[in-house]
Design a protein around this motif. Structure first.
Motif, PDB file in Angstrom:
ATOM      1  N   TRP A 212       0.822  -1.208   0.000  1.00 19.88           N
ATOM      2  CA  TRP A 212       0.000   0.000   0.000  1.00 19.88           C
ATOM      3  C   TRP A 212       0.863   1.268   0.000  1.00 19.88           C
ATOM      4  CZ3 TRP A 212      -3.704   2.393  -1.803  1.00 19.88           C
ATOM      5  CH2 TRP A 212      -4.169   3.597  -1.271  1.00 19.88           C
ATOM      6  N   ARG A 213       1.969   1.259   0.729  1.00 18.47           N
ATOM      7  CA  ARG A 213       2.859   2.422   0.752  1.00 18.47           C
ATOM      8  C   ARG A 213       3.388   2.733  -0.651  1.00 18.47           C
ATOM      9  NH1 ARG A 213       8.121   1.785   2.924  1.00 18.47           N
ATOM     10  NH2 ARG A 213       7.222   0.072   4.099  1.00 18.47           N
ATOM     11  N   ILE A 214       3.626   1.701  -1.441  1.00 16.29           N
ATOM     12  CA  ILE A 214       4.088   1.883  -2.823  1.00 16.29           C
ATOM     13  C   ILE A 214       2.940   2.365  -3.705  1.00 16.29           C
ATOM     14  CG2 ILE A 214       5.006   0.703  -4.864  1.00 16.29           C
ATOM     15  CD1 ILE A 214       6.398  -1.238  -2.771  1.00 16.29           C
ATOM     16  N   LEU A 215       1.770   1.765  -3.544  1.00  9.21           N
ATOM     17  CA  LEU A 215       0.623   2.082  -4.393  1.00  9.21           C
ATOM     18  C   LEU A 215      -0.016   3.432  -4.091  1.00  9.21           C
ATOM     19  CD1 LEU A 215      -1.347  -1.303  -4.352  1.00  9.21           C
ATOM     20  CD2 LEU A 215       0.071  -0.398  -6.206  1.00  9.21           C
ATOM     21  N   LYS A 216      -0.006   3.818  -2.841  1.00 10.16           N
ATOM     22  CA  LYS A 216      -0.768   4.985  -2.376  1.00 10.16           C
ATOM     23  C   LYS A 216      -0.563   6.241  -3.226  1.00 10.16           C
ATOM     24  CE  LYS A 216      -1.940   7.370   1.897  1.00 10.16           C
ATOM     25  NZ  LYS A 216      -1.557   8.678   2.207  1.00 10.16           N
TER      26      LYS A 216
END
Length: 167
Positions: free
Chosen positions: A18-22
């Motif tokens: 999620w940290r990458i996608l956010k």
């Protein structure tokens, strides 16, 4: 920089993915995930049950993630689909290309006959050029299919690569 792709584990790696996608999901410029859908929406879009996900890391720091899954079920399950996301600070460093090479190799190893991208936003020119250099062809154009947050309705592309060619 030595890049390692490790398979992500649902649950323990949700926060990292999620940290990458956010940033990309919330920008709303390249993915069809709802920009206001938060972590649950972003992960649901990028990591459905049919997908395998990998995290690209250098010296233990996550830089990107990618997935591979069947594009369809049943009589369409011989074609795979993949997606990629890099952190903003990691763009332009070959991370997406390394993840592409990984998913192409995985797709061949899993016996897929082709890889298809169903919905490449036409304004994502860096990605389009990367995929074309890797041998993908644009086989379809969906006029105005993507609602870009600043450009309005832009085309989406369908891109295809035969995996039996060995390239």
């Amino acid at each position: 920089m030595t890049l390692v792709l490790r398979e992500a584990v649902r649950g323990p790696d949700d926060e990292t993915v999620w940290r990458i996608l956010k940033p990309a999901v919330e920008a709303g410029e390249t993915f069809c995930a709802d920009p206001a859908g938060g972590k649950a929406g972003g992960l649901s879009y990028f990591w459905p049950p049919s997908a395998r996900v990998w995290i690209a890391e250098a010296e233990g720091a996550p830089l990107g993630c990618c997935y591979l899954r069947p594009n369809q079920t049943g009589n369409g399950a011989h074609v795979c689909n993949a997606g990629y996301c890099t952190l903003p600070e990691a763009r332009g460093k070959g991370i997406a290309r390394a993840m592409l090479d990984h998913t192409l190799a995985e797709g061949r190893a899993q016996g897929y006959r082709a890889m298809q991208y169903n919905f490449v936003v036409s304004t994502n020119t860096r990605a389009v050029a990367t995929w074309e250099r890797a041998g993908f062809r644009i086989v379809g154009r969906l006029p105005g299919a993507f609602r870009h947050p600043t450009l309005g309705f832009v085309d989406a592309l369908v891109m295809w690569k035969d995996l039996r060619d060995g390239a």
